[in-house]
Design a protein around this motif. Structure first.
Motif, PDB file in Angstrom:
ATOM      1  N   ASP A 331       1.030  -1.355   0.049  1.00 34.16           N
ATOM      2  CA  ASP A 331      -0.067   0.070   0.056  1.00 34.16           C
ATOM      3  C   ASP A 331       0.907   1.334   0.016  1.00 34.16           C
ATOM      4  O   ASP A 331       0.654   2.120  -0.723  1.00 34.16           O
ATOM      5  CB  ASP A 331      -0.939   0.179   1.063  1.00 34.16           C
ATOM      6  CG  ASP A 331      -2.046  -1.237   0.926  1.00 34.16           C
ATOM      7  OD1 ASP A 331      -2.163  -1.577  -0.038  1.00 34.16           O
ATOM      8  OD2 ASP A 331      -2.570  -1.264   1.977  1.00 34.16           O
ATOM      9  N   THR A 332       1.955   1.270   0.758  1.00 32.77           N
ATOM     10  CA  THR A 332       2.704   2.462   0.805  1.00 32.77           C
ATOM     11  C   THR A 332       3.380   2.624  -0.323  1.00 32.77           C
ATOM     12  O   THR A 332       3.469   3.756  -0.829  1.00 32.77           O
ATOM     13  CB  THR A 332       3.974   2.271   1.762  1.00 32.77           C
ATOM     14  OG1 THR A 332       3.351   1.684   3.079  1.00 32.77           O
ATOM     15  CG2 THR A 332       4.722   3.409   2.072  1.00 32.77           C
ATOM     16  N   HIS A 333       3.748   1.561  -1.089  1.00 36.39           N
ATOM     17  CA  HIS A 333       4.793   1.869  -2.464  1.00 36.39           C
ATOM     18  C   HIS A 333       3.538   2.129  -3.314  1.00 36.39           C
ATOM     19  O   HIS A 333       3.886   3.107  -4.274  1.00 36.39           O
ATOM     20  CB  HIS A 333       5.499   0.539  -2.711  1.00 36.39           C
ATOM     21  CG  HIS A 333       5.822   0.746  -4.199  1.00 36.39           C
ATOM     22  ND1 HIS A 333       7.179   1.622  -4.297  1.00 36.39           N
ATOM     23  CD2 HIS A 333       5.570   0.198  -5.359  1.00 36.39           C
ATOM     24  CE1 HIS A 333       7.378   1.195  -5.740  1.00 36.39           C
ATOM     25  NE2 HIS A 333       6.586   0.574  -6.228  1.00 36.39           N
ATOM     26  N   ILE A 334       2.557   1.515  -3.479  1.00 34.57           N
ATOM     27  CA  ILE A 334       1.517   1.608  -4.710  1.00 34.57           C
ATOM     28  C   ILE A 334       0.606   2.778  -4.405  1.00 34.57           C
ATOM     29  O   ILE A 334       0.037   3.502  -5.497  1.00 34.57           O
ATOM     30  CB  ILE A 334       0.612   0.379  -4.877  1.00 34.57           C
ATOM     31  CG1 ILE A 334       1.840  -0.862  -5.312  1.00 34.57           C
ATOM     32  CG2 ILE A 334      -0.040   0.448  -6.352  1.00 34.57           C
ATOM     33  CD1 ILE A 334       2.620  -1.078  -6.206  1.00 34.57           C
ATOM     34  N   GLY A 335      -0.036   2.915  -3.153  1.00 28.66           N
ATOM     35  CA  GLY A 335      -0.817   3.967  -2.929  1.00 28.66           C
ATOM     36  C   GLY A 335      -2.237   3.386  -3.390  1.00 28.66           C
ATOM     37  O   GLY A 335      -2.232   2.230  -3.588  1.00 28.66           O
ATOM     38  N   GLN A 336      -3.378   4.165  -3.573  1.00 33.52           N
ATOM     39  CA  GLN A 336      -4.616   3.680  -4.146  1.00 33.52           C
ATOM     40  C   GLN A 336      -4.783   3.891  -5.502  1.00 33.52           C
ATOM     41  O   GLN A 336      -5.958   3.334  -5.859  1.00 33.52           O
ATOM     42  CB  GLN A 336      -5.618   4.462  -3.180  1.00 33.52           C
ATOM     43  CG  GLN A 336      -5.700   4.524  -1.920  1.00 33.52           C
ATOM     44  CD  GLN A 336      -6.427   3.169  -1.441  1.00 33.52           C
ATOM     45  OE1 GLN A 336      -7.294   2.754  -1.524  1.00 33.52           O
ATOM     46  NE2 GLN A 336      -5.474   2.536  -0.331  1.00 33.52           N
ATOM     47  N   LYS A 337      -3.867   4.327  -6.127  1.00 39.04           N
ATOM     48  CA  LYS A 337      -4.255   4.640  -7.587  1.00 39.04           C
ATOM     49  C   LYS A 337      -4.076   3.582  -8.460  1.00 39.04           C
ATOM     50  O   LYS A 337      -5.085   3.466  -9.647  1.00 39.04           O
ATOM     51  CB  LYS A 337      -3.226   5.695  -8.045  1.00 39.04           C
ATOM     52  CG  LYS A 337      -1.698   5.082  -8.083  1.00 39.04           C
ATOM     53  CD  LYS A 337      -0.796   6.270  -8.487  1.00 39.04           C
ATOM     54  CE  LYS A 337       0.681   5.946  -8.926  1.00 39.04           C
ATOM     55  NZ  LYS A 337       1.093   4.617  -8.394  1.00 39.04           N
ATOM     56  N   SER A 338      -3.609   2.260  -8.181  1.00 33.72           N
ATOM     57  CA  SER A 338      -3.620   1.471  -9.423  1.00 33.72           C
ATOM     58  C   SER A 338      -3.178  -0.126  -8.550  1.00 33.72           C
ATOM     59  O   SER A 338      -2.977  -0.103  -7.572  1.00 33.72           O
ATOM     60  CB  SER A 338      -2.584   1.636 -10.176  1.00 33.72           C
ATOM     61  OG  SER A 338      -1.098   1.541  -9.661  1.00 33.72           O
ATOM     62  N   LEU A 339      -3.258  -0.936  -9.480  1.00 36.45           N
ATOM     63  CA  LEU A 339      -3.061  -2.283  -9.066  1.00 36.45           C
ATOM     64  C   LEU A 339      -1.525  -2.383  -9.170  1.00 36.45           C
ATOM     65  O   LEU A 339      -0.915  -1.630  -9.537  1.00 36.45           O
ATOM     66  CB  LEU A 339      -3.580  -3.601 -10.335  1.00 36.45           C
ATOM     67  CG  LEU A 339      -5.170  -3.545  -9.945  1.00 36.45           C
ATOM     68  CD1 LEU A 339      -5.513  -4.792 -11.045  1.00 36.45           C
ATOM     69  CD2 LEU A 339      -5.336  -4.230  -8.818  1.00 36.45           C
ATOM     70  N   VAL A 340      -1.181  -3.628  -8.520  1.00 32.70           N
ATOM     71  CA  VAL A 340       0.271  -3.882  -8.547  1.00 32.70           C
ATOM     72  C   VAL A 340       0.740  -4.315  -9.797  1.00 32.70           C
ATOM     73  O   VAL A 340      -0.062  -4.986 -10.651  1.00 32.70           O
ATOM     74  CB  VAL A 340       0.837  -4.894  -7.463  1.00 32.70           C
ATOM     75  CG1 VAL A 340       2.363  -5.270  -7.525  1.00 32.70           C
ATOM     76  CG2 VAL A 340       0.013  -4.737  -6.105  1.00 32.70           C
ATOM     77  N   ASP A 341       2.055  -3.945 -10.380  1.00 32.12           N
ATOM     78  CA  ASP A 341       2.406  -4.611 -11.617  1.00 32.12           C
ATOM     79  C   ASP A 341       3.912  -5.305 -11.564  1.00 32.12           C
ATOM     80  O   ASP A 341       4.515  -4.984 -10.659  1.00 32.12           O
ATOM     81  CB  ASP A 341       2.523  -3.258 -12.698  1.00 32.12           C
ATOM     82  CG  ASP A 341       2.139  -3.685 -14.207  1.00 32.12           C
ATOM     83  OD1 ASP A 341       2.026  -5.007 -14.231  1.00 32.12           O
ATOM     84  OD2 ASP A 341       2.129  -2.943 -14.961  1.00 32.12           O
ATOM     85  N   GLU A 342       4.080  -6.034 -12.688  1.00 28.19           N
ATOM     86  CA  GLU A 342       5.494  -6.713 -12.422  1.00 28.19           C
ATOM     87  C   GLU A 342       6.597  -5.722 -12.188  1.00 28.19           C
ATOM     88  O   GLU A 342       7.461  -5.888 -11.430  1.00 28.19           O
ATOM     89  CB  GLU A 342       5.766  -7.528 -13.773  1.00 28.19           C
ATOM     90  CG  GLU A 342       5.071  -8.892 -13.756  1.00 28.19           C
ATOM     91  CD  GLU A 342       5.657  -9.609 -14.913  1.00 28.19           C
ATOM     92  OE1 GLU A 342       5.138 -10.667 -15.208  1.00 28.19           O
ATOM     93  OE2 GLU A 342       6.490  -9.151 -15.796  1.00 28.19           O
ATOM     94  N   SER A 343       6.443  -4.412 -12.757  1.00 29.11           N
ATOM     95  CA  SER A 343       7.645  -3.701 -12.681  1.00 29.11           C
ATOM     96  C   SER A 343       7.778  -2.916 -11.060  1.00 29.11           C
ATOM     97  O   SER A 343       8.617  -2.427 -10.791  1.00 29.11           O
ATOM     98  CB  SER A 343       7.267  -2.399 -13.721  1.00 29.11           C
ATOM     99  OG  SER A 343       6.186  -1.748 -13.223  1.00 29.11           O
ATOM    100  N   ASP A 344       6.528  -3.152 -10.411  1.00 27.50           N
ATOM    101  CA  ASP A 344       6.650  -2.606  -8.882  1.00 27.50           C
ATOM    102  C   ASP A 344       7.397  -3.588  -8.112  1.00 27.50           C
ATOM    103  O   ASP A 344       7.815  -3.258  -6.982  1.00 27.50           O
ATOM    104  CB  ASP A 344       5.007  -2.402  -8.286  1.00 27.50           C
ATOM    105  CG  ASP A 344       4.298  -1.527  -9.182  1.00 27.50           C
ATOM    106  OD1 ASP A 344       5.019  -0.314  -9.273  1.00 27.50           O
ATOM    107  OD2 ASP A 344       3.494  -1.865  -9.728  1.00 27.50           O
ATOM    108  N   ILE A 345       7.502  -5.016  -8.425  1.00 29.74           N
ATOM    109  CA  ILE A 345       7.956  -5.861  -7.537  1.00 29.74           C
ATOM    110  C   ILE A 345       9.425  -5.546  -6.989  1.00 29.74           C
ATOM    111  O   ILE A 345       9.659  -6.167  -6.167  1.00 29.74           O
ATOM    112  CB  ILE A 345       8.058  -7.425  -8.265  1.00 29.74           C
ATOM    113  CG1 ILE A 345       6.547  -7.795  -8.967  1.00 29.74           C
ATOM    114  CG2 ILE A 345       8.513  -8.418  -7.482  1.00 29.74           C
ATOM    115  CD1 ILE A 345       5.533  -7.947  -7.935  1.00 29.74           C
TER     116      ILE A 345
END
Ligand code: HEM
Length: 496
Positions: A331-345
């Motif tokens: 949640d901290t890294h992504i926020g509410q704006k989007s789903l997690v993506d492979e590039s976030d891993i």
């Protein structure tokens, strides 16, 4: 007459003495091990699961010990220093595989990339896999398939828990998802789920039946592999069943190739890429090689990832504080704006630590895949003869108190120091190590991240999830995982 009797007794005593001398490892300084019987060796002594039985023997005989499985001499290693020797100075020597009856029928006579002996043929297969399936370019080009299947899993779970917590079964969902990913990547087809192409319903049924039987027979024990005499008899009808399934599988796989030849499929599938190469280099890209690679992708690349996901979720349900911490990181890294993506891993190190810790405690292939020595060599002070089967007890090495503090406990924090991950070997080491590691990590990481992000999870009852191991080609939980899940009210769900 009396002379014959004495002669007979003399021969028996001589044979038993030789057997005893050899088996007690005095001969040629073989690794120590439990005493064995003539003919059957130690075959009668083991209970499943083998990695646990071997761990118990290593406690008594040390981290390099030997056994006789019928007529096959086997060495089991359970220490990090011993496996370093196996896969550095002896890597080429141990790059062979032993051949078993299952490989004859469901491994194209032991010629698939997992089972082939070390040499030009195997090198060609690894080269093809690296170029056509696992190169960064190819892996990236299959991104949409992975994402689509993972999102389908999330959507289905959201539909099944619309009004607060609902009980869901996860094992079959993970298994179906990984089969759909690999099958789409290989052939463009999805065979699981109510939304599979309606015209393919019968074909999908047939495919699922074939896979079920292949997995069962692939993991079956065949005494004839170890007791030469039994090789001539087919007591439990295993060979007959293997022959039948190999014909059905071959026809099915050939059908996939023909459909591609008739232009029925997407151009970005493994089969399509291999058929293009076949036109210019027919000797390296035969139909049999394409069928073998398809089969290997399905058998080596599906349940391994599915069981890892099941173990990871089971551990998270048993450790709610870890689950909370992982959710906070996402949640901290992504926020509410989007789903997690492979590039976030790459920015989710705690999630990575959870996966490492799961692979440490529950490697899908706890004894890796058997290796075979092609020459005499040494491990530590011991002599290892040519044609020895080598089993690496990764499960025991991952729980060795000399390398890990509090080794039986699930503690992802131990990987805060990323170097610790170098001590893991769930994918093997050396030239026969797993080529699918990158694909597996991408699928497992994104699925786990989305499950954590999109749902609240809890156990069905107060009792901890039972972590007993079951049987299978990849070691799975004995009792399929069920849990309570509740979809989180995220604005991103409107995008579904
Ligand atoms: C080999 C583990 C996923 C394809 C292996 C080996 C292990 C392993 C332990 C044997 C290494 C050795 O012999 O020392 C795993 C685990 C996975 C996984 C734990 C997932 C969590 C995959 C995937 C694919 C794949 C996704 C492909 C789609 C293969 C192949 C081999 C292999 C082709 C044979 C390599 C050879 O003999 O040259 N894997 N694997 N694996 N794996 Fe995987």
């Amino acid at each position: 007459m009396i002379f014959l009797f004495y002669y007979f007794m003399f021969c028996i005593i001589l044979l038993l003495s030789l057997h005893f001398l050899f088996q007690t490892r005095r001969f040629k300084n073989l690794p120590p091990g439990p005493l064995s019987f003539p003919i059957i060796g130690n075959l009668h002594q083991f209970k499943q699961p083998l990695h646990r039985a071997f761990h118990a023997i290593a406690q008594k005989h040390g981290p390099i010990f030997s056994l006789w499985l019928g007529s096959r001499f086997v060495v089991v290693v359970s220490s990090y220093s011993a496996i370093q020797e196996c896969f550095t100075k002896n890597d080429i020597i141990f790059a062979n595989r032993p051949q078993f009856l299952t490989g004859k029928y469901i491994g194209y006579n032991n010629t698939t990339v997992v089972l082939a002996s070390y040499g030009d043929h195997w090198r060609n297969l690894r080269r093809i896999m690296t170029l056509e399936v696992f190169s960064t370019h190819r892996i990236n080009s299959f991104y949409e398939i992975r994402r689509d299947e993972i999102i389908r899993l999330i959507q289905k779970l959201a539909q099944d828990s619309p009004n607060g917590f609902a009980k869901v079964e996860l094992k079959s969902r993970f298994s179906e998802m990984t089969f759909n990913i690999v099958m789409r990547l290989v052939s463009g087809k999805r065979y699981y789920g109510a939304d599979c192409d309606v015209s393919d319903v019968e074909e999908a049924k047939q495919f699922r039946k074939i896979i079920k039987e292949l997995v069962t027979l692939g993991g079956a024990n065949n005494p004839g592999d170890f007791l030469t005499l039994l090789r001539w008899f087919d007591f439990d009808g295993l060979e007959k069943r293997l022959k039948r399934i190999s014909t059905i599988t071959d026809t099915f796989l050939q059908g996939l190739i023909e459909e591609h030849r008739n232009g029925k499929h997407d151009a970005n599938t493994m089969i399509a890429h291999l058929l293009i190469q076949q036109q210019s280099q027919p000797e390296y890209y035969t139909d049999q090689i394409i069928k073998g690679l398809t089969l290997v992708m399905l058998l080596a690349g599906t349940d391994t990832s599915a069981v890892t996901l099941e173990w990871a979720m089971s551990n998270l349900l048993n450790h709610p504080e870890t689950l909370k911490k992982a959710k906070k990181e996402i949640d901290t890294h992504i926020g509410q704006k989007s789903l997690v993506d492979e590039s976030d891993i790459q920015n989710l190190p705690y999630l990575q630590s959870i996966i490492y810790e799961t692979l440490r405690l529950h490697p899908a292939a706890p004894l890796l895949v058997p290796h075979l020595s092609s020459e005499d060599c040494t491990i530590g002070e011991y002599h290892i003869p040519r044609n020895t089967i080598l089993l690496v007890n990764a499960w025991a090495i991952h729980r060795d108190p000399k390398s890990w503090s509090d080794p039986t406990h699930f503690k992802p924090e131990r990987f805060e120091n990323q170097d610790e991950a170098n001590k893991l070997l769930p994918f093997g080491l050396g030239r026969r190590s797993c080529p699918g590691v990158n694909l597996a990590q991408r699928v497992i990481s994104l699925t786990l991240a989305l499950l954590i992000r999109c749902f609240e999870w809890k156990r069905i009852s107060k009792e901890e999830i039972d972590m007993t191991e079951g049987k299978g080609l990849a070691v799975q939980k004995k009792f399929p995982l069920e849990a309570m899940c509740k979809v989180c009210q995220l604005p991103i769900f409107n995008d579904f």
